[in-house]
Design an enzyme around this catalytic site. Structure first.
Site, mmCIF file in Angstrom:
data_model
loop_
_atom_site.group_PDB
_atom_site.id
_atom_site.type_symbol
_atom_site.label_atom_id
_atom_site.label_comp_id
_atom_site.label_asym_id
_atom_site.label_seq_id
_atom_site.Cartn_x
_atom_site.Cartn_y
_atom_site.Cartn_z
ATOM 1 N N ARG A 36 0.802 -1.224 0.000
ATOM 2 C CA ARG A 36 0.000 0.000 0.000
ATOM 3 C C ARG A 36 0.835 1.274 0.000
ATOM 4 N NH1 ARG A 36 -2.804 3.003 0.173
ATOM 5 N NH2 ARG A 36 -4.477 3.243 1.669
ATOM 6 N N TYR A 149 -24.667 2.728 0.310
ATOM 7 C CA TYR A 149 -23.538 3.530 -0.191
ATOM 8 C C TYR A 149 -23.955 4.384 -1.381
ATOM 9 C CZ TYR A 149 -20.419 1.181 2.998
ATOM 10 O OH TYR A 149 -19.820 0.738 4.146
HETATM 11 O O1 CP3 Z 1 -11.847 -9.689 3.184
HETATM 12 C C1 CP3 Z 1 -10.859 -9.419 2.457
HETATM 13 O O2 CP3 Z 1 -9.685 -9.513 2.841
HETATM 14 C C2 CP3 Z 1 -11.121 -9.043 1.018
HETATM 15 C C3 CP3 Z 1 -11.157 -7.654 0.733
HETATM 16 C C4 CP3 Z 1 -12.302 -6.773 1.175
HETATM 17 C C5 CP3 Z 1 -12.133 -5.380 1.390
HETATM 18 N N1 CP3 Z 1 -13.357 -4.833 1.610
HETATM 19 C C6 CP3 Z 1 -10.856 -4.673 1.328
HETATM 20 C C7 CP3 Z 1 -10.739 -3.320 1.887
HETATM 21 C C8 CP3 Z 1 -13.665 -7.061 1.345
HETATM 22 C C9 CP3 Z 1 -14.393 -8.399 1.283
HETATM 23 C C10 CP3 Z 1 -14.319 -5.813 1.615
HETATM 24 C C11 CP3 Z 1 -15.769 -5.687 1.823
HETATM 25 C C12 CP3 Z 1 -16.329 -4.391 2.219
HETATM 26 N N2 CP3 Z 1 -15.962 -3.143 1.818
HETATM 27 C C13 CP3 Z 1 -17.457 -4.257 3.068
HETATM 28 C C14 CP3 Z 1 -18.245 -5.384 3.657
HETATM 29 C C15 CP3 Z 1 -17.538 -6.022 4.789
HETATM 30 C C16 CP3 Z 1 -17.534 -5.204 6.038
HETATM 31 O O3 CP3 Z 1 -16.427 -4.993 6.563
HETATM 32 O O4 CP3 Z 1 -18.596 -4.828 6.495
HETATM 33 C C17 CP3 Z 1 -17.710 -2.886 3.208
HETATM 34 C C18 CP3 Z 1 -18.803 -2.247 4.030
HETATM 35 C C19 CP3 Z 1 -16.765 -2.174 2.398
HETATM 36 C C20 CP3 Z 1 -16.675 -0.725 2.163
HETATM 37 C C21 CP3 Z 1 -15.408 -0.142 2.603
HETATM 38 N N3 CP3 Z 1 -14.169 -0.434 2.060
HETATM 39 C C22 CP3 Z 1 -15.217 0.837 3.608
HETATM 40 C C23 CP3 Z 1 -16.310 1.434 4.470
HETATM 41 C C24 CP3 Z 1 -13.839 1.103 3.657
HETATM 42 C C25 CP3 Z 1 -13.170 2.163 4.489
HETATM 43 C C26 CP3 Z 1 -13.018 1.729 5.885
HETATM 44 C C27 CP3 Z 1 -11.755 0.945 6.037
HETATM 45 O O5 CP3 Z 1 -11.812 -0.202 6.517
HETATM 46 O O6 CP3 Z 1 -10.719 1.506 5.666
HETATM 47 C C28 CP3 Z 1 -13.191 0.263 2.700
HETATM 48 C C29 CP3 Z 1 -11.740 0.189 2.421
HETATM 49 C C30 CP3 Z 1 -11.091 -1.155 2.368
HETATM 50 N N4 CP3 Z 1 -11.627 -2.271 1.790
HETATM 51 C C31 CP3 Z 1 -9.790 -1.474 2.856
HETATM 52 C C32 CP3 Z 1 -9.552 -2.830 2.558
HETATM 53 C C33 CP3 Z 1 -8.320 -3.626 2.817
HETATM 54 C C34 CP3 Z 1 -8.818 -0.500 3.502
HETATM 55 C C35 CP3 Z 1 -8.185 0.274 2.412
HETATM 56 C C36 CP3 Z 1 -6.755 0.700 2.675
HETATM 57 O O7 CP3 Z 1 -5.832 -0.099 2.424
HETATM 58 O O8 CP3 Z 1 -6.560 1.851 3.080
#
Ligand code: CP3
Length: 350
Positions: A36, A149
Site C-alpha cells: 500500500r 452507499y
Molecule cells: O476480506 C478481504 O480480505 C477481502 C477484501 C475486502 C475489502 N473490503 C478490502 C478493503 C472485502 C471483502 C471488503 C468488503 C467491504 N468493503 C465491506 C463489507 C464487509 C464489512 O467490513 O462490512 C464494506 C462495508 C466495504 C466498504 C469499505 N471499504 C469501507 C467502508 C472502507 C473504508 C473503511 C476501512 O476499513 O478503511 C473500505 C476500504 C477497504 N476495503 C480497505 C480494505 C483492505 C482498507 C483500504 C486501505 O488499504 O486503506
C-alpha cells in the site's frame, strides 16, 4: 487440494473446522502495508497482479483454509456509473449519489469482462497461483448494503437518506434495488465463470433495518440473486458454488437468512452461535462468530474463546470459523495466527 472449507459449506464431514477471517488481507499485515506504500487502495484493487499478491498474503501468514478475492464491495458500484474516491480519514465517497429518478436512469449494468475485467483477471491469476492450496471465495455487497452507499454517497450512521427513500418513494427505491440486483447477478456470474469457488454476499448493515423492513427491502433481492445464480449454473452445467450470506447484527432476521437460499449463514458476535444454530435449523451451515475485539485478549483467553465457539457450534450442519465482522487494522498479527492455530487444534485437526 484443501477443500475442507467447501465441504463445511455443503455440510459434509471434515477432519477439522475450516477457518478464514473477514478482511484477512489488510492493514494489520505488514506485508499489505508494504504494498500500500507504493499504490493507493483503488489502484491496488485494479491491478490484478498486486490484488492477487495481497490475496495470498494471509494464506502464507496465517494458514487459513480459504482465500478471499482482494477487492471491495464498492468496485461494481463505481462501474455502475458512480464516481468513487477513497480517503484515509472519511473512507469511501461517491461524487454523485442516487437520490432521484434522473440518478436511477443514469445507472449502468456493467459487463463483467468489459467493465470489471481486472476483477475477473485477478480471479484467474489466483486460481493459477493457489493451484488448489485453498479454495477462492468471490464476493459482492448484498443489494441493501450496496444501496446504502449509493444513496448516502458514503458511510452512514443512521441511513436516513436510504430509509427516507424507502418510506417516501418506495417505487424509486424498488427500481434502484432491481438495477443493483441485476448488476450484482451479472457480476457474480462473471466471478464464477472466471473461477470463484464460493461466493459471499455482505449485508454488513442489514441489522439497521427492523425485521419487518428487512423482509421487504433486503431479503427478496438476495433471494433473487441466489435463485438466478443457481438457475444459470444449471443451464451452464456448472458445479454449484456454495453461497454465504453474511448479515451484520443478524439476530432479528435469522429466520429470513435461513429462507434466503444460501448454503451458509454468516453471523456476527452479538448472538451466541448455539442460539443462532437452533433458529437456523439443519439445512444451512453457519459461519462465525468471534468478536473481532477478542483478538486484543492475551493468547490463552483467545484460545478459550475459540474453544467456546467451537463447542457451541457442534450442533451445526457445518461450521466455518470466522470473526463476527472484519478484522480491525490495529489487530496484532500473532492474535490472528493464534485464532487459526486454536481452531485447527481444538476442532480435532493437525
Ligand atoms: O476480506 C478481504 O480480505 C477481502 C477484501 C475486502 C475489502 N473490503 C478490502 C478493503 C472485502 C471483502 C471488503 C468488503 C467491504 N468493503 C465491506 C463489507 C464487509 C464489512 O467490513 O462490512 C464494506 C462495508 C466495504 C466498504 C469499505 N471499504 C469501507 C467502508 C472502507 C473504508 C473503511 C476501512 O476499513 O478503511 C473500505 C476500504 C477497504 N476495503 C480497505 C480494505 C483492505 C482498507 C483500504 C486501505 O488499504 O486503506
Amino acid at each position: 487440494m484443501n477443500d475442507i472449507f467447501l465441504k463445511a459449506c455443503r455440510g459434509e464431514r471434515v477432519p477439522h473446522t475450516p477457518v478464514w477471517i473477514m478482511r484477512q488481507a489488510g492493514r494489520y499485515l505488514k506485508q499489505y502495508q508494504q504494498v500500500r506504500k507504493t499504490v493507493d487502495f483503488l489502484t491496488l484493487c485494479k491491478t490484478p497482479e498486486l490484488a492477487a499478491k495481497v490475496t495470498i498474503q494471509p494464506i502464507d501468514a496465517l494458514g487459513v483454509d480459504a482465500a478471499i478475492l482482494f477487492s471491495d464491495i464498492l468496485i461494481p458500484v463505481e462501474a455502475m456509473g458512480l464516481g468513487l474516491k477513497f480517503s484515509e480519514k472519511i473512507g469511501p465517497q461517491f461524487s454523485n449519489p442516487v437520490r432521484d429518478s434522473a440518478g436511477l436512469k443514469k445507472l449502468r449494468i456493467p459487463d463483467p469482462e468489459n467493465d470489471l475485467g481486472f476483477v475477473m483477471e485477478t480471479i484467474r491469476i489466483l486460481r493459477r497461483e493457489l493451484a488448489g492450496r485453498v479454495p477462492l471465495i468471490g464476493f459482492a455487497g448484498a443489494p441493501f448494503t450496496t444501496s446504502t452507499y449509493m444513496i448516502e454517497g458514503g458511510t452512514s450512521k443512521n441511513f436516513l437518506n436510504t430509509k427516507r427513500m424507502m418510506f417516501q418513494n418506495p417505487k424509486l427505491y424498488a427500481a434502484i434495488m432491481d438495477k443493483i440486483t441485476q448488476a450484482l447477478t451479472e457480476y457474480l456470474k462473471g466471478q464464477i465463470a472466471a473461477g470463484a469457488q464460493a461466493l459471499q454476499l455482505f449485508d454488513s448493515w442489514g441489522g439497521a433495518l427492523s425485521p419487518a423492513d428487512f423482509k421487504i427491502y433486503a431479503l427478496p433481492y438476495v433471494k433473487e440473486i441466489i435463485k438466478n445464480l443457481r438457475k444459470w449454473q444449471i443451464q451452464e452445467k456448472k458445479q454449484p458454488v456454495p453461497i454465504i450470506y453474511f448479515v451484520g447484527e443478524c439476530a432479528g432476521v435469522l429466520e429470513d437468512i435461513k429462507d434466503s437460499g444460501a448454503d451458509v449463514a454468516g453471523i456476527d458476535w452479538r448472538i451466541s452461535i448455539d442460539a443462532a444454530i437452533k433458529r437456523l435449523g439443519s439445512k444451512i451451515s453457519v459461519q462465525g462468530n468471534l468478536d473481532p475485539c477478542a483478538l486484543f485478549l492475551p493468547k490463552e483467553k483467545i484460545q478459550e474463546r475459540v474453544k467456546d465457539v467451537l463447542t457451541k457450534a457442534k450442533g451445526a450442519r457445518g461450521h466455518i470459523f470466522n470473526l463476527g465482522h472484519g478484522i480491525l487494522p490495529e489487530t496484532p498479527v500473532e492474535s490472528a495466527v493464534a485464532v487459526v492455530e486454536a481452531v485447527h487444534k481444538y476442532s480435532g485437526g493437525k
